[in-house]
Design an enzyme around this catalytic site. Structure first.
Site, PDB file in Angstrom:
ATOM      1  N   CYS A 184      -3.062   0.681   7.163  1.00 45.73           N
ATOM      2  CA  CYS A 184      -2.912   0.150   8.517  1.00 45.73           C
ATOM      3  C   CYS A 184      -3.499   0.968   9.498  1.00 45.73           C
ATOM      4  O   CYS A 184      -4.096   0.507  10.304  1.00 45.73           O
ATOM      5  CB  CYS A 184      -1.478  -0.248   8.809  1.00 45.73           C
ATOM      6  SG  CYS A 184      -0.387   1.174   8.923  1.00 45.73           S
ATOM      7  N   GLU A 186       5.429  -3.907  12.025  1.00 48.40           N
ATOM      8  CA  GLU A 186       4.195  -3.022  11.742  1.00 48.40           C
ATOM      9  C   GLU A 186       3.197  -3.996  11.275  1.00 48.40           C
ATOM     10  O   GLU A 186       3.401  -4.385   9.979  1.00 48.40           O
ATOM     11  CB  GLU A 186       4.598  -1.687  11.049  1.00 48.40           C
ATOM     12  CG  GLU A 186       5.497  -0.932  11.829  1.00 48.40           C
ATOM     13  CD  GLU A 186       5.352  -0.653  13.293  1.00 48.40           C
ATOM     14  OE1 GLU A 186       4.070  -0.602  13.818  1.00 48.40           O
ATOM     15  OE2 GLU A 186       6.146  -0.233  14.047  1.00 48.40           O
ATOM     16  N   ASN A 197       0.967  -1.415   0.075  1.00 45.96           N
ATOM     17  CA  ASN A 197       0.009  -0.048  -0.059  1.00 45.96           C
ATOM     18  C   ASN A 197       0.779   1.367   0.139  1.00 45.96           C
ATOM     19  O   ASN A 197       0.170   2.399  -0.297  1.00 45.96           O
ATOM     20  CB  ASN A 197      -1.153  -0.134   1.142  1.00 45.96           C
ATOM     21  CG  ASN A 197      -0.230  -0.085   2.375  1.00 45.96           C
ATOM     22  OD1 ASN A 197       0.684  -0.342   2.553  1.00 45.96           O
ATOM     23  ND2 ASN A 197      -1.163   0.323   3.491  1.00 45.96           N
TER      24      ASN A 197
HETATM   25  P1  NAP Z   1       0.884  -8.954   3.484  1.00 45.58           P
HETATM   26  O1  NAP Z   1       0.062  -9.922   2.593  1.00 45.58           O
HETATM   27  O2  NAP Z   1       1.215  -9.514   4.690  1.00 45.58           O
HETATM   28  O3  NAP Z   1       2.375  -9.001   2.548  1.00 45.58           O
HETATM   29  C1  NAP Z   1       3.573  -7.940   3.019  1.00 45.58           C
HETATM   30  C2  NAP Z   1       4.949  -8.390   2.612  1.00 45.58           C
HETATM   31  O4  NAP Z   1       5.282  -9.865   3.104  1.00 45.58           O
HETATM   32  C3  NAP Z   1       4.877  -8.571   1.117  1.00 45.58           C
HETATM   33  O5  NAP Z   1       6.070  -8.182   0.805  1.00 45.58           O
HETATM   34  C4  NAP Z   1       4.557 -10.231   0.825  1.00 45.58           C
HETATM   35  O6  NAP Z   1       5.264 -10.739  -0.379  1.00 45.58           O
HETATM   36  C5  NAP Z   1       5.388 -10.757   2.011  1.00 45.58           C
HETATM   37  N1  NAP Z   1       5.228 -11.942   2.215  1.00 45.58           N
HETATM   38  C6  NAP Z   1       4.088 -12.774   2.271  1.00 45.58           C
HETATM   39  N2  NAP Z   1       4.362 -14.068   2.644  1.00 45.58           N
HETATM   40  C7  NAP Z   1       5.512 -13.857   3.230  1.00 45.58           C
HETATM   41  C8  NAP Z   1       5.950 -15.036   3.974  1.00 45.58           C
HETATM   42  N3  NAP Z   1       5.705 -16.341   4.287  1.00 45.58           N
HETATM   43  N4  NAP Z   1       7.372 -14.595   4.360  1.00 45.58           N
HETATM   44  C9  NAP Z   1       7.960 -13.476   4.191  1.00 45.58           C
HETATM   45  N5  NAP Z   1       7.247 -12.506   3.609  1.00 45.58           N
HETATM   46  C10 NAP Z   1       6.099 -12.666   3.257  1.00 45.58           C
HETATM   47  O7  NAP Z   1       0.484  -7.700   3.604  1.00 45.58           O
HETATM   48  P2  NAP Z   1      -0.133  -6.625   2.606  1.00 45.58           P
HETATM   49  O8  NAP Z   1      -1.195  -7.332   1.928  1.00 45.58           O
HETATM   50  O9  NAP Z   1       0.841  -6.281   1.432  1.00 45.58           O
HETATM   51  O10 NAP Z   1      -0.465  -5.458   3.403  1.00 45.58           O
HETATM   52  C11 NAP Z   1      -1.663  -5.362   4.012  1.00 45.58           C
HETATM   53  C12 NAP Z   1      -1.753  -5.900   5.372  1.00 45.58           C
HETATM   54  O11 NAP Z   1      -0.553  -5.066   6.123  1.00 45.58           O
HETATM   55  C13 NAP Z   1      -2.759  -5.305   6.277  1.00 45.58           C
HETATM   56  O12 NAP Z   1      -2.955  -6.087   7.207  1.00 45.58           O
HETATM   57  C14 NAP Z   1      -2.311  -4.104   7.163  1.00 45.58           C
HETATM   58  O13 NAP Z   1      -2.746  -3.582   8.225  1.00 45.58           O
HETATM   59  C15 NAP Z   1      -0.722  -4.420   6.914  1.00 45.58           C
HETATM   60  N6  NAP Z   1      -0.093  -3.253   7.025  1.00 45.58           N
HETATM   61  C16 NAP Z   1       0.340  -2.571   8.518  1.00 45.58           C
HETATM   62  C17 NAP Z   1       1.056  -1.448   8.320  1.00 45.58           C
HETATM   63  C18 NAP Z   1       1.679  -0.944   9.635  1.00 45.58           C
HETATM   64  O14 NAP Z   1       2.399   0.123   9.712  1.00 45.58           O
HETATM   65  N7  NAP Z   1       1.463  -1.287  10.631  1.00 45.58           N
HETATM   66  C19 NAP Z   1       1.637  -0.643   7.009  1.00 45.58           C
HETATM   67  C20 NAP Z   1       0.871  -1.343   5.846  1.00 45.58           C
HETATM   68  C21 NAP Z   1       0.105  -2.198   5.974  1.00 45.58           C
HETATM   69  P3  NAP Z   1       4.193 -10.771  -1.555  1.00 45.58           P
HETATM   70  O15 NAP Z   1       3.528  -9.892  -2.045  1.00 45.58           O
HETATM   71  O16 NAP Z   1       5.143 -11.539  -2.716  1.00 45.58           O
HETATM   72  O17 NAP Z   1       3.060 -12.017  -1.019  1.00 45.58           O
HETATM   73  O1  G3H Z   2      -0.585   1.393   6.017  1.00 43.93           O
HETATM   74  C1  G3H Z   2       0.068   1.846   6.820  1.00 43.93           C
HETATM   75  C2  G3H Z   2       0.863   3.138   6.822  1.00 43.93           C
HETATM   76  O2  G3H Z   2       2.028   2.836   7.684  1.00 43.93           O
HETATM   77  C3  G3H Z   2      -0.033   4.289   7.307  1.00 43.93           C
HETATM   78  O3  G3H Z   2       0.487   5.580   7.107  1.00 43.93           O
HETATM   79  O4  G3H Z   2      -0.976   6.936   8.472  1.00 43.93           O
HETATM   80  O5  G3H Z   2       0.527   8.025   6.920  1.00 43.93           O
HETATM   81  O6  G3H Z   2      -1.332   6.694   5.924  1.00 43.93           O
HETATM   82  P1  G3H Z   2      -0.289   6.694   7.174  1.00 43.93           P
END
Ligand code: NAP
Ligand code: G3H
Length: 487
Positions: A293, A259, A163
């Site tokens: 997030c 995160e 994202n």
């Molecule tokens: P995701 O599916 O967990 O993927 C995140 C990263 O992990 C991608 O680079 C993905 O690669 C990789 N990945 C997937 N499976 C893995 C494994 N088994 N081992 C190591 N890496 C692996 O998350 P997303 O869909 O990109 O993002 C959405 C989620 O992220 C939401 O839950 C959101 O809340 C969270 N998020 C949190 C924050 C925060 O700062 N708290 C910020 C942004 C997003 P691939 O794409 O190749 O699968």
């Molecule tokens: O999606 C996760 C990002 O860390 C959120 O950043 O609050 O600036 O949109 P933001």
């Protein structure tokens, strides 16, 4: 055209040991646009041997990079920030097509990232160590002094989500590099084209060979291999709680900074400025279709003001612009990243509808475009009360007291952020003190910035603290040299 891309098919390559290379696997992952399903580019699915080489290059290069003076490392960061801004149009174009972010948000992500990188360089130059006199501890004299400096950790594995492909990659890379680590970046597959452009920017800024490397391939296929690689010294991961939990389960003795997901609550008390609360809820809940997030993901409102708040939130949702970010600059609601994500959001909508929540607005779907949706009278037996949709749907849960709001807020498995809306500072602190989250926003939407603030999640929302100085400190360790004077 950037050299990370080869040929008309926009086949991207990886940056390893200072070279842009393809994979011997000759297997490519095709990246289709969430907007119109056209092919945006292809990235190599790297083999284990290539992963080994990327990580070994990082490990070898770190041995000399750690000795480069901080001011010289900082200079590279300043240059990268300048190039990033020069490339803003090219970079936004790719980001819009790759992750369907609207142009205004894509440009602001790039400018914010340039500021982040510059601030990181400034901060690193101003980090100082300390000297601790021994005689403050009982039984010790003034002849013993501990000189405490900071050391890098080695090879940092940075794994970023889809994202914020530029910002959430750079906010790992920049603090890691300036602290003297080398980096291996594994970006989200959908988002990897934008991330590879970012790495090209660092190359152009003069990053030495091997100090920054990239790995592309499906996380589900190569993830376990890279996170358990013996030459990885630190993992900085942003993504889902599911994947984060898996990484923490299968790694051992490697420090983690994570995160993860969230279910940020906006708590609206009786004396709140309801216009302010409604504006923040809508901006916080629906921008980039709720794919943040820190998006507001539930509203806990006091019964007495609930009707008025619902009306105001609805009015503002009606003004949101749905559209194609390729055609319009300032759209709020865009197609979700993929069909799986849209299906999941739809399931939560259906569940709330079936269990009797009142649909105030939305509840429609056109392909992966989910219309901004608001449900009132959501109850705690509904999935929407607890699960993170990562889409444009918000539940309103009515409560009869601030303590009930706090109780429901804290029942969540997540603990990223929360917001409390009230005109009374005592009430704000009453609620803030009791919320189990990393950050409480008073009279504002939940959000990460400004980026030098600490940013962290508790419970299932993360491990460790990000934020510029915090990230540099997380990716370095104290080194104590004890002087023993002969007296
Ligand atoms: P995701 O599916 O967990 O993927 C995140 C990263 O992990 C991608 O680079 C993905 O690669 C990789 N990945 C997937 N499976 C893995 C494994 N088994 N081992 C190591 N890496 C692996 O998350 P997303 O869909 O990109 O993002 C959405 C989620 O992220 C939401 O839950 C959101 O809340 C969270 N998020 C949190 C924050 C925060 O700062 N708290 C910020 C942004 C997003 P691939 O794409 O190749 O699968
Ligand atoms: O999606 C996760 C990002 O860390 C959120 O950043 O609050 O600036 O949109 P933001």
């Amino acid at each position: 055209m950037f050299s990370c891309i080869k040929g008309k098919e926009r086949t991207f390559r990886n940056f390893i040991n200072g070279q842009w290379v393809s994979s011997v696997s000759e297997k490519f992952l095709e990246i289709f646009s969430p907007i119109d399903s056209t092919l945006v580019g292809k990235v190599p699915a790297m083999t284990k041997e290539e992963v080994d080489f990327a990580i070994k290059s990082a490990s070898d290069a770190q041995k000399s990079w750690k000795n480069v003076p901080v001011n010289e490392r900082a200079e590279i960061l300043y240059k990268a920030a300048d190039i990033l801004v020069e490339r803003i149009e090219e970079l936004s174009d790719i980001m819009i097509r790759e992750i369907a972010k609207d142009r205004k948000s894509a440009e602001s992500e790039i400018l914010r990232t340039a500021d982040y990188i510059r601030f990181t360089a400034d901060t690193a130059k101003n980090i100082s160590g300390e000297s601790i006199p021994g005689d403050s501890f009982p039984g010790f004299k003034r002849n013993k002094i501990s000189v405490v400096t900071r050391e890098p950790l080695g090879v940092v594995l940075a794994i970023s989500p889809f994202n914020y492909p530029i910002n959430l990659s750079a906010s790992k890379i920049a603090p890691a590099l300036v602290a003297g680590n080398s980096v291996v970046l594994k970006p989200a597959t959908q988002g990897s084209l934008s991330a590879l452009y970012l790495v090209k920017v660092f190359e152009q800024a003069g990053i030495p060979a091997g100090v920054l490397n990239t790995i592309t391939g499906r996380g589900g296929e190569i993830g376990d291999y890279i996170v358990t690689h013996p030459q990885i010294d630190f993992i900085n991961f942003t993504g889902s709680t599911e994947v984060g939990t898996r990484i923490s389960r299968i790694t051992s003795m490697v420090p983690l900074l994570m995160e993860l997901g969230g279910k940020d609550a906006a708590i609206v008390l009786e004396d709140a400025d309801l216009d302010l609360a409604a504006s923040n809820i809508v901006a916080g809940g629906y921008s980039y279709s709720g794919q943040r997030c820190t998006a507001v993901k539930r509203i806990l409102v006091m019964d007495k003001v609930a009707d008025k708040l619902v009306e105001k939130v609805k009015e503002k949702i009606e003004k949101l612009i749905l559209g194609n970010p390729l055609l319009e600059k300032d759209v709020n609601i865009v197609p979700l990243i993929d069909t799986k994500s849209a299906d999941y959001v739809w399931e939560l909508i259906e569940d709330a509808r079936e269990k009797g929540a009142h649909l105030v607005i939305g509840g429609k779907r056109d392909g992966n475009m989910i219309y901004p949706t608001l449900f009132d009278n959501v109850t705690t037996d509904m999935r929407l009360a607890w699960e993170e949709p990562f889409g444009p749907v918000l539940p309103i849960i009515r409560v009869s007291s601030k303590d009930e709001a706090i109780e429901i807020a804290n029942k969540s498995e997540y603990g990223l952020q929360a917001a409390v809306f009230t005109e009374n500072i005592n009430e704000a602190f009453y609620v803030a003190d009791r919320l189990e989250v990393g950050t409480v926003q008073v009279n504002n939407k939940t959000e990460r910035g400004p980026d030098h603030f600490p940013f962290l999640g508790v419970k299932a929302s993360g491990i460790g603290t990000q934020g510029i100085r915090y990230s540099i400190e997380s990716m370095s360790r104290p080194k104590a040299t004890v002087i023993n004077l002969v007296r």
